[in-house]
Structures are given as C-alpha cells and as structure tokens.
Design an enzyme around this catalytic site. Structure first.
Site, PDB file in Angstrom:
ATOM      1  N   HIS A  99      37.038  63.854  34.603  1.00  0.00           N
ATOM      2  CA  HIS A  99      38.362  63.897  35.275  1.00  0.00           C
ATOM      3  C   HIS A  99      39.347  64.396  34.181  1.00  0.00           C
ATOM      4  CE1 HIS A  99      39.453  60.272  33.305  1.00  0.00           C
ATOM      5  NE2 HIS A  99      38.398  59.594  33.725  1.00  0.00           N
ATOM      6  N   CYS A 123      34.218  57.097  31.631  1.00  0.00           N
ATOM      7  CA  CYS A 123      34.178  58.491  31.876  1.00  0.00           C
ATOM      8  C   CYS A 123      34.317  59.764  30.831  1.00  0.00           C
ATOM      9  CB  CYS A 123      35.383  58.900  33.036  1.00  0.00           C
ATOM     10  SG  CYS A 123      35.141  57.685  34.386  1.00  0.00           S
TER      11      CYS A 123
END
Length: 293
Positions: A200, A208
């Site tokens: 992202h 992430c």
C-alpha cells in the site's frame, strides 16, 4: 672583569634562547597540535525502528547470549549484502519504461519483493516472457528477515502470494492497497495467523510493504489493468534477499535456512524461464511446478 662577565652571560642567554626555539620547532614538527573540535548543536530528526529498518537493516541483538562466532557471522552477512546503485531507482516515467520493454498497460504482470534490499520489482509480459519493467524502492516495512508467524508480530511476510480483483482496495486509508492473501495454504499448514497484509501507500508499515503514494499509484494501476484485461491472478513472490548461492551460503546457519531453500526453488525457476511457476503446497512445503502460462 665585570664587563667581560656581563657579556659572557648575555651570550649564554642568547644561546639558551636559540636552543629553546630550536627544540620548540622540532617538537612542533613531530607533534603538531590537534585543532579543537567545535561542538555544533543540530536538530536530529527522530525515526522509529519501522521507518529505519529498510534503510539501515538494524539487527535484533541479544547481547547476553551472542557468541563471538555469531557476531562475526553477522558481520560477514552484512558485508555480503548486494550493493544496489542509486541509479536503479531513477524515476523513469512509466510510459517511457513501457516503451523500452516494449509492452503496454494491461499486459500480464508479476511482482517480486526483496526484503533485505527493500525493493519491489515489477515485471510485465512481452513476447511470451516476463521482462523487468521498473524497480521501486520500498518506503517502509516492519520486522526482520524471516516469515510472518502470528497475528500482531509486526512481521512482513515471505513466501508466494497472489492478488485477484477482489484483493484491490481503491479506497484504502493508505491511499491505495492490494491484499497479498496472507495466510496462504502454506501458512495455514504451519498454523500461522494474521490478516490484512498488503502492499500500500502512505509510507507506514505494521507488517505490510509500504510505498510512497506516487509509487503505489503506478504499481496499483499496472496490477488493476492486468486483472481487468483478463489476468486471473498476479503472483507476488516475496524473498528475504536475492537468492544467490553467495547469500544462501552466508545464511546457512540461520534458523530459516530450510524455508528459504524451499523459496529458492521458485526463485530459480523464474530466473531460468522468466515465467512465474505454478505454486502448490504439499506436506507443508511449497511445490514448484511447470508454469500455467
């Protein structure tokens, strides 16, 4: 008599002064003075470990149990890390990169991530094989080398994952995102837990792989267009480092070596064929099979 004595003392004084000056010059030549260091107060930006980890690769040290052998091995591993010149990340416009391949938006794509080098490679299919389109610097990831094992360990995953149209989130609070599909069949076989592991934007990470907003816009667009043009799933292969023989040898004593040797089978297949292999799971191992493409 007094006049002679006075003159003798004056001559002796001159000689002594000359000797002192000569000694001073010799000492000055042999031991030059060290200039005083001026202390400069600077405002130093504060970073947390998550922001620094992809840049400095700070190891987790246990100073109470680390042996000299382990410390030397860590130093050797650091020295063996591949140097990537800054030109690798030169901001070539996407349209120019596509024309150089040559390929067009909507062609099938494939992604490789290397944790230690903190890079994301975007490959695109052209003339029957995948070719490197662009290499992006990962802005932030959390954790250390090794797979994600459980919810909340703040560890970024390693392994073979895939992205489908349902994985895309154009309304993400992290600008744009796509879910990697963790835990996959391999992770579930090892009873690993976790959720919402993504690539992202927004340059922040709690497990992430985070990019800058500008970079995720390009990556997201390439993935979205490929899926809309008929690619069923975009494979994302995540490695701890480039799986060269040298790197594998450097990490031969690591607890995750067997896991990484299994990942290397997929790495080697793509390096040889320039086509992503079919990935299966059997007896708690990844099984690398002939490509579907």
């Amino acid at each position: 008599m007094n006049e002679k004595m006075t003159r003798a003392w004056l001559i002796l004084g001159d000689i002594l002064v000359t000797l002192l000056l000569l000694i001073s010059f010799i000492l000055f030549y042999l031991y030059p003075p060290v200039p005083a260091v001026k202390q400069v107060q600077k405002a130093v930006p504060q970073y947390n470990r998550t922001q620094l980890s992809p840049l400095l690769k700070i190891p987790e040290l246990n100073t109470t149990t680390m042996t000299v052998e382990a410390f030397l091995r860590m130093a050797q591993e650091a020295n063996n890390a591949e140097f990537i010149p800054i030109e690798t990340y030169k901001n070539v416009p996407l349209e120019e990169a596509l024309s150089l391949v040559p390929a067009k938006m909507g062609n099938p794509v494939f992604i490789r991530i290397f944790k230690q080098e903190a890079v994301l490679e975007m490959w695109i299919k052209a003339e029957g094989e995948y070719r490197l389109l662009k290499t992006y610097k990962i802005c932030a990831y959390s954790g250390t080398l090794g797979p994600k094992r459980k919810e909340g360990d703040r560890q970024a995953p390693e392994g073979f994952y895939s992205v489908s149209r349902s994985s895309l989130n154009p309304h993400s609070k992290f600008h744009l995102s796509f879910n990697l599909g963790y835990p996959n069949a391999y992770d579930r076989a090892h009873k690993r837990t976790g959720s919402y592991l993504m690539v992202h934007g927004n340059c922040v990470s709690v497990g992430c792989y985070a990019m800058t907003d500008e970079k995720i816009e390009e990556i997201y667009k390439l993935v979205e267009k490929a899926l809309k043009q008929g690619q069923k799933k975009v494979q994302v292969h995540i490695y701890p480092f480039r799986m060269t023989q040298e790197n594998m040898a450097a990490y031969s004593h690591n607890r995750w070596y067997d896991f990484w040797a299994n990942l290397k089978e997929g790495y080697d297949y793509f390096e040889a064929e320039h086509l992503p292999p079919h990935i299966g799971v059997k007896k708690k191992r990844y099984v690398i099979q002939e490509t579907d493409e």
